[in-house]
Design a protein around this motif. Structure first.
Motif, short mmCIF file in Angstrom:
data_model
loop_
_atom_site.label_atom_id
_atom_site.label_comp_id
_atom_site.label_asym_id
_atom_site.label_seq_id
_atom_site.Cartn_x
_atom_site.Cartn_y
_atom_site.Cartn_z
N LEU A 1 0.82 -1.21 0.00
CA LEU A 1 0.00 0.00 0.00
C LEU A 1 0.86 1.26 0.00
CD1 LEU A 1 -2.98 -0.98 2.31
CD2 LEU A 1 -2.66 -1.34 -0.13
N ARG A 2 1.95 1.27 0.77
CA ARG A 2 2.81 2.45 0.77
C ARG A 2 3.40 2.70 -0.62
NH1 ARG A 2 8.57 1.86 3.24
NH2 ARG A 2 8.67 0.74 1.26
N ASN A 3 3.92 1.64 -1.25
CA ASN A 3 4.54 1.80 -2.56
C ASN A 3 3.51 2.13 -3.64
OD1 ASN A 3 6.73 1.06 -1.07
ND2 ASN A 3 7.25 -0.76 -2.26
N ALA A 4 2.31 1.58 -3.51
CA ALA A 4 1.24 1.93 -4.45
C ALA A 4 0.91 3.41 -4.33
CB ALA A 4 0.00 1.08 -4.18
N ALA B 1 7.78 8.79 1.88
CA ALA B 1 9.23 8.97 1.91
C ALA B 1 9.96 7.63 1.95
CB ALA B 1 9.63 9.80 3.13
N THR B 2 11.13 7.58 1.31
CA THR B 2 11.96 6.39 1.36
C THR B 2 12.39 6.12 2.80
OG1 THR B 2 12.77 6.80 -0.86
CG2 THR B 2 14.08 5.32 0.52
N ASP B 3 12.35 4.85 3.21
CA ASP B 3 12.69 4.46 4.57
C ASP B 3 14.19 4.18 4.67
OD1 ASP B 3 12.91 3.42 7.11
OD2 ASP B 3 11.33 1.91 6.86
N PRO B 4 14.97 5.03 5.34
CA PRO B 4 16.42 4.82 5.42
C PRO B 4 16.80 3.60 6.25
CG PRO B 4 15.75 6.60 6.90
CD PRO B 4 14.53 6.23 6.10
N ARG B 5 15.85 3.03 7.01
CA ARG B 5 16.14 1.84 7.81
C ARG B 5 16.01 0.56 6.99
NH1 ARG B 5 11.41 2.48 11.88
NH2 ARG B 5 10.43 2.64 9.82
N ASP B 6 15.46 0.67 5.79
CA ASP B 6 15.15 -0.52 4.99
C ASP B 6 16.05 -0.57 3.77
OD1 ASP B 6 14.08 -2.59 3.57
OD2 ASP B 6 12.06 -1.76 3.40
N PRO B 7 17.03 -1.48 3.75
CA PRO B 7 17.95 -1.55 2.60
C PRO B 7 17.29 -2.05 1.33
CG PRO B 7 18.36 -3.36 4.11
CD PRO B 7 17.38 -2.46 4.80
N LEU B 8 16.05 -2.58 1.42
CA LEU B 8 15.36 -3.05 0.24
C LEU B 8 14.36 -2.04 -0.30
CD1 LEU B 8 14.74 -6.80 1.21
CD2 LEU B 8 16.70 -5.75 0.11
N ASP B 9 14.35 -0.85 0.29
CA ASP B 9 13.44 0.20 -0.17
C ASP B 9 14.19 1.06 -1.18
OD1 ASP B 9 11.35 1.92 -0.47
OD2 ASP B 9 11.58 2.93 1.44
#
Length: 246
Positions: free
Chosen positions: A168-171, A237-245
């Motif tokens: 949902l966030r990416n959509a 916003a891009t999540d800096p904690r997530d290396p797959l984002d």
């Protein structure tokens, strides 16, 4: 992770990478972040988790026709901006598209052919089973075009999400890229169990825990399979904690 963090070999791998990093002389123009970023990239590569750099031409190739169509679209002709279909990865290796994934697509195509939305937005990365080579959104897109006859200009692919939260966030992010009207909802179409989960307090709590925000608000359910969704751009916003984002 592809590697077993409790295994002896993994400990040797990490210590070897650290030893190697210490032996490499820093360059005169190297900033303080260069070494840890390089080390992080090595660890992602060792674990086969380079998903965030896949599909670099996403909007220039895969979604180019939809992006062009959106620029000349009268959104007011539709009740919803897009039909969002979360992926359902198969648990069996070698299977490209699960039975549940096919079912969700069938429901989405029915809604699309009723003229509810101009786009079908399929979302899902390479998730199930572990280390699969199949990307859920890519396989759903292929099925929509080749099996259901949906024109490419009406299909949007989001190939990075790894859970319903990021579906949902990416959509929401992709709808913002299309410049979809913020006051107009999208429509989440999925099987009845996932649809009920999306409405649950458990899902809301997971959004807060993992994303730190709600990707949007839900409207009044219109069927066991369909819920209106109002994206919230504050969660894009891009999540800096997530290396797959990406």
């Amino acid at each position: 992770m592809a590697q077993d963090a409790t295994a002896k070999d993994y400990g040797q791998l990490v210590s070897g990478l650290q030893l190697h990093a210490l032996q490499v002389a820093p360059q005169p123009d190297e900033d303080v972040f260069s070494a840890p970023i390089h080390y992080a990239m090595l660890m992602l590569d060792m674990n086969d988790r380079d998903d965030a750099i896949h599909f670099p031409m996403l909007w220039q190739e895969w979604n180019a026709q939809a992006l062009h169509a959106a620029r000349n679209l009268n959104w007011r002709h539709y009740a919803y901006t897009a039909i969002i279909v979360p992926g359902a990865g198969p648990e069996q290796a070698g299977v490209a598209l699960s039975a549940m994934g096919k079912f969700r697509l069938m429901l989405a195509v029915e809604a699309f052919r009723k003229g509810l939305a101009p786009f079908i937005l399929v979302s899902g990365g390479a998730v199930h089973p572990a280390q699969t080579r199949y990307v859920e959104a890519e396989e759903m897109r292929r099925a929509l075009v080749t099996r259901f006859g949906i024109p490419e200009r009406n299909v949007i692919m989001e190939p990075y999400a790894r859970h319903t939260t990021t579906n949902l966030r990416n959509a929401s992010r992709q709808l913002a890229t299309l410049n979809a009207p913020q006051q107009q909802p999208a429509l989440i179409i999925t099987d009845q169990d996932q649809s009920a989960y999306i409405e649950s307090q458990t899902f809301a709590q997971r959004n807060q825990k993992e994303l730190g925000c709600e990707p949007g608000t839900l409207g009044k359910r219109i069927s066991p399979f369909a819920i209106p969704f109002h994206p919230d751009a504050r969660c894009n916003a891009t999540d800096p904690r997530d290396p797959l984002d990406p």
